[in-house]
Design a protein around this motif. Structure first.
Motif, mmCIF file in Angstrom:
data_model
loop_
_atom_site.group_PDB
_atom_site.id
_atom_site.type_symbol
_atom_site.label_atom_id
_atom_site.label_comp_id
_atom_site.label_asym_id
_atom_site.label_seq_id
_atom_site.Cartn_x
_atom_site.Cartn_y
_atom_site.Cartn_z
ATOM 1 N N ILE A 106 -4.184 -27.117 -23.693
ATOM 2 C CA ILE A 106 -4.301 -25.758 -23.177
ATOM 3 C C ILE A 106 -5.601 -25.156 -23.679
ATOM 4 O O ILE A 106 -5.996 -25.373 -24.837
ATOM 5 N N ILE A 107 -6.288 -24.430 -22.793
ATOM 6 C CA ILE A 107 -7.604 -23.883 -23.110
ATOM 7 C C ILE A 107 -7.634 -22.406 -22.737
ATOM 8 O O ILE A 107 -7.224 -22.024 -21.631
ATOM 9 N N PHE A 108 -8.123 -21.573 -23.661
ATOM 10 C CA PHE A 108 -8.240 -20.132 -23.445
ATOM 11 C C PHE A 108 -9.715 -19.752 -23.337
ATOM 12 O O PHE A 108 -10.543 -20.244 -24.103
ATOM 13 N N ALA A 109 -10.027 -18.855 -22.398
ATOM 14 C CA ALA A 109 -11.395 -18.355 -22.245
ATOM 15 C C ALA A 109 -11.351 -16.835 -22.223
ATOM 16 O O ALA A 109 -10.530 -16.247 -21.510
ATOM 17 N N ASN A 110 -12.229 -16.177 -22.976
ATOM 18 C CA ASN A 110 -12.038 -14.737 -23.202
ATOM 19 C C ASN A 110 -12.989 -13.819 -22.456
ATOM 20 O O ASN A 110 -12.937 -12.610 -22.643
ATOM 21 N N SER A 111 -13.854 -14.348 -21.595
ATOM 22 C CA SER A 111 -14.806 -13.476 -20.902
ATOM 23 C C SER A 111 -14.620 -13.513 -19.393
ATOM 24 O O SER A 111 -14.413 -14.579 -18.815
ATOM 25 N N PHE A 112 -14.703 -12.341 -18.771
ATOM 26 C CA PHE A 112 -14.472 -12.267 -17.337
ATOM 27 C C PHE A 112 -15.402 -13.196 -16.573
ATOM 28 O O PHE A 112 -15.002 -13.869 -15.619
ATOM 29 N N GLY A 113 -16.661 -13.253 -16.963
ATOM 30 C CA GLY A 113 -17.644 -14.046 -16.248
ATOM 31 C C GLY A 113 -17.391 -15.536 -16.271
ATOM 32 O O GLY A 113 -18.041 -16.299 -15.556
ATOM 33 N N TYR A 114 -16.469 -15.969 -17.075
ATOM 34 C CA TYR A 114 -16.109 -17.393 -17.127
ATOM 35 C C TYR A 114 -15.220 -17.829 -15.962
ATOM 36 O O TYR A 114 -15.092 -19.027 -15.696
ATOM 37 N N GLU A 115 -14.577 -16.881 -15.293
ATOM 38 C CA GLU A 115 -13.427 -17.244 -14.467
ATOM 39 C C GLU A 115 -13.719 -18.299 -13.409
ATOM 40 O O GLU A 115 -12.964 -19.267 -13.248
ATOM 41 N N SER A 116 -14.790 -18.141 -12.653
ATOM 42 C CA SER A 116 -15.063 -19.111 -11.593
ATOM 43 C C SER A 116 -15.290 -20.507 -12.161
ATOM 44 O O SER A 116 -14.892 -21.517 -11.556
ATOM 45 N N TYR A 117 -15.890 -20.590 -13.340
ATOM 46 C CA TYR A 117 -16.148 -21.891 -13.977
ATOM 47 C C TYR A 117 -14.858 -22.501 -14.528
ATOM 48 O O TYR A 117 -14.673 -23.719 -14.480
ATOM 49 N N ILE A 118 -13.993 -21.636 -15.037
ATOM 50 C CA ILE A 118 -12.702 -22.130 -15.543
ATOM 51 C C ILE A 118 -11.849 -22.653 -14.388
ATOM 52 O O ILE A 118 -11.155 -23.674 -14.522
ATOM 53 N N ILE A 119 -11.915 -21.993 -13.248
ATOM 54 C CA ILE A 119 -11.181 -22.476 -12.080
ATOM 55 C C ILE A 119 -11.685 -23.857 -11.664
ATOM 56 O O ILE A 119 -10.902 -24.753 -11.318
ATOM 57 N N GLU A 120 -12.990 -24.044 -11.702
ATOM 58 C CA GLU A 120 -13.554 -25.349 -11.361
ATOM 59 C C GLU A 120 -13.042 -26.422 -12.312
ATOM 60 O O GLU A 120 -12.685 -27.533 -11.893
ATOM 61 N N ALA A 121 -13.012 -26.101 -13.595
ATOM 62 C CA ALA A 121 -12.511 -27.066 -14.580
ATOM 63 C C ALA A 121 -11.023 -27.334 -14.364
ATOM 64 O O ALA A 121 -10.568 -28.483 -14.487
ATOM 65 N N ALA A 122 -10.277 -26.279 -14.034
ATOM 66 C CA ALA A 122 -8.836 -26.437 -13.812
ATOM 67 C C ALA A 122 -8.555 -27.381 -12.652
ATOM 68 O O ALA A 122 -7.570 -28.136 -12.658
ATOM 69 N N LYS A 123 -9.401 -27.352 -11.645
ATOM 70 C CA LYS A 123 -9.236 -28.260 -10.508
ATOM 71 C C LYS A 123 -9.429 -29.719 -10.931
ATOM 72 O O LYS A 123 -8.763 -30.617 -10.411
ATOM 73 N N GLU A 124 -10.329 -29.948 -11.869
ATOM 74 C CA GLU A 124 -10.647 -31.309 -12.285
ATOM 75 C C GLU A 124 -9.691 -31.846 -13.344
ATOM 76 O O GLU A 124 -9.614 -33.054 -13.557
#
Length: 419
Positions: free
Chosen positions: A122-140
């Motif tokens: 499980i991975i947590f990211a704390n900045s709004f600007g991360y979201e699109s990149y976190i979604i990309e990682a979640a897909k992979e």
């Protein structure tokens, strides 16, 4: 909070986005109605995605991606939540992996993928600007759970391993406003402030929904005990600039503001207040060390309840809510210790009374009988392109249709400059 909103975003045929903020360099961010058709669930949660199966606690690894480091109050609050989770669940040091000072660009995806490759479940990211990149990682990495603070796209992404979370920090801001309002009453009684000239100042980062929701809730808390107060908001257009925040506070004080609060991440405003002898209310952390004579308290967030909940669910093989948002009732928000050398008499008792009322649901921060917009009571409010009605039962239902803040209305009694 980290990474903010810059423009309104429209999501055709689904729901409208409201601007919000989260705190660092001023990159754009936005909040949205993340509940399809506006169907709210209890305390701002949405239905959880299917779990992926249990993970033995000794095999667990938890990753964190942070916009700052321990010296920056927003990230420090997140890290404290991680440490509390680690202690509560009995994890070892090598089960926690932190990526510090990660920019809001492709570096965020790289960090997420590296954590996944290191075995993080499980991975947590704390900045709004991360979201699109976190979604990309979640897909992979569909077998890894990804949790993102302050965002809005988890529900819309359709990914079972993507989650958004935030807190009802507007509740603790309201309580901190009560503390400030009682101080104003004491200043009036002592002859330090004229009753017809009670103006307070607010150092805001950006004119986004999270900031607007925050300063409005603070102001409503002030007015609940000091109804004649008005407020002036000065934006810095930065999340973490000590100099800009200090300059903004100095300008507000020079313009006649007799008490200052903030939604920005440094100690700039408290430093200015201490030098000028002006009471102040901080954010994220206690400002008593910085302003021992003038700091009253700070509105703060406790990230531990969510982080602990999400990690425990991974261990148990249980679903994590797609959207999660809690407040006083679940220990997710609070105010920091009261400065007994600076607060007004009776403050501790009033704080307890107010907190208990919020927990019991008998006090709604955005009670529409307590404010007007353009001289009129707010009877209805919908975001552009959405059928979601935010006003019902006499109050604005903040953070109940998604985890991110939605209140972006300028109410009477507040003026803003330097948008």
């Amino acid at each position: 909070m980290k990474s903010k909103k810059l423009v309104g975003l429209a999501l055709a045929g689904l729901m409208a986005l409201s601007l919000t903020a989260c705190g660092n360099s001023g990159s754009p961010s936005a909040t949205a109605t993340t509940k399809a058709e506006g169907q709210a669930t209890e305390a701002g949660k949405t239905e959880a995605a299917d779990p992926k199966g249990k993970v033995a606690k000794e095999d667990l690894k938890v990753g964190f991606i942070y916009i700052g480091d321990e010296n920056e109050s927003y990230t420090a609050a997140h890290y404290n939540g991680a440490l509390d989770m680690k202690k509560a669940l009995g994890l070892s040091d090598d089960q926690i992996i932190v990526k510090w000072n990660v920019p809001e660009d492709e570096s965020a995806k790289d960090a997420a993928m590296d954590l996944a490759d290191q075995g993080c479940n499980i991975i947590f990211a704390n900045s709004f600007g991360y979201e699109s990149y976190i979604i990309e990682a979640a897909k992979e990495y569909p077998e890894v759970q990804f949790c993102h603070a302050t965002g809005y796209q988890a529900k819309l992404s359709g990914l079972s391993n993507m989650h958004n979370y935030f807190t009802n920090v507007y509740e603790s801001r309201y309580v901190s406003g009560v503390v400030a309002g009682l101080k104003l009453n004491q200043m009036i009684q002592d002859g330090k402030v004229k009753e017809d000239a009670v103006k307070i100042g607010y150092v805001g980062a950006y004119p986004y929904a999270e900031v607007i929701s925050g300063y409005t809730s603070f102001f409503l808390g002030v007015r609940s005990v000091c109804p004649q107060a008005t407020m002036e908001v000065k934006y810095t257009n930065s999340w973490g600039s000590f100099d800009l925040e200090k300059e903004a506070a100095d300008a507000l004080i020079s313009n006649g503001c007799v008490l200052i609060s903030q939604h920005a991440d440094t100690t700039g405003a408290p430093v200015a207040c201490e030098a000028a002898g002006v009471p102040d209310v901080g954010y994220n952390i206690s400002m008593l060390a910085t302003a021992p004579k003038t700091a009253l308290t700070s509105a703060s967030i406790n990230w531990a309840p969510y982080v602990t909940y999400a990690v425990q669910n991974v261990i148990d093989g249980k679903a994590i809510d797609t959207d999660w948002c809690q407040g006083y009732k679940d220990g997710a928000v609070s105010i920091t210790e009261l400065n007994k050398d600076a607060i007004a008499p009776g403050t501790e008792e009033k704080v307890k009374e107010t907190e208990n009322a919020i927990k019991a649901g008998t006090l709604h921060v955005f009670d529409t009988s307590t404010f007007t917009v353009g001289g009129k009571k707010l009877e209805t409010y919908k975001k552009d392109g959405s059928d979601v009605e935010y006003v019902s039962n006499g109050y604005f239902h903040e953070s109940e249709f998604g985890s991110a803040p939605a209140f972006d209305i300028l109410i009477d009694g507040i003026t803003t400059i330097d948008k």
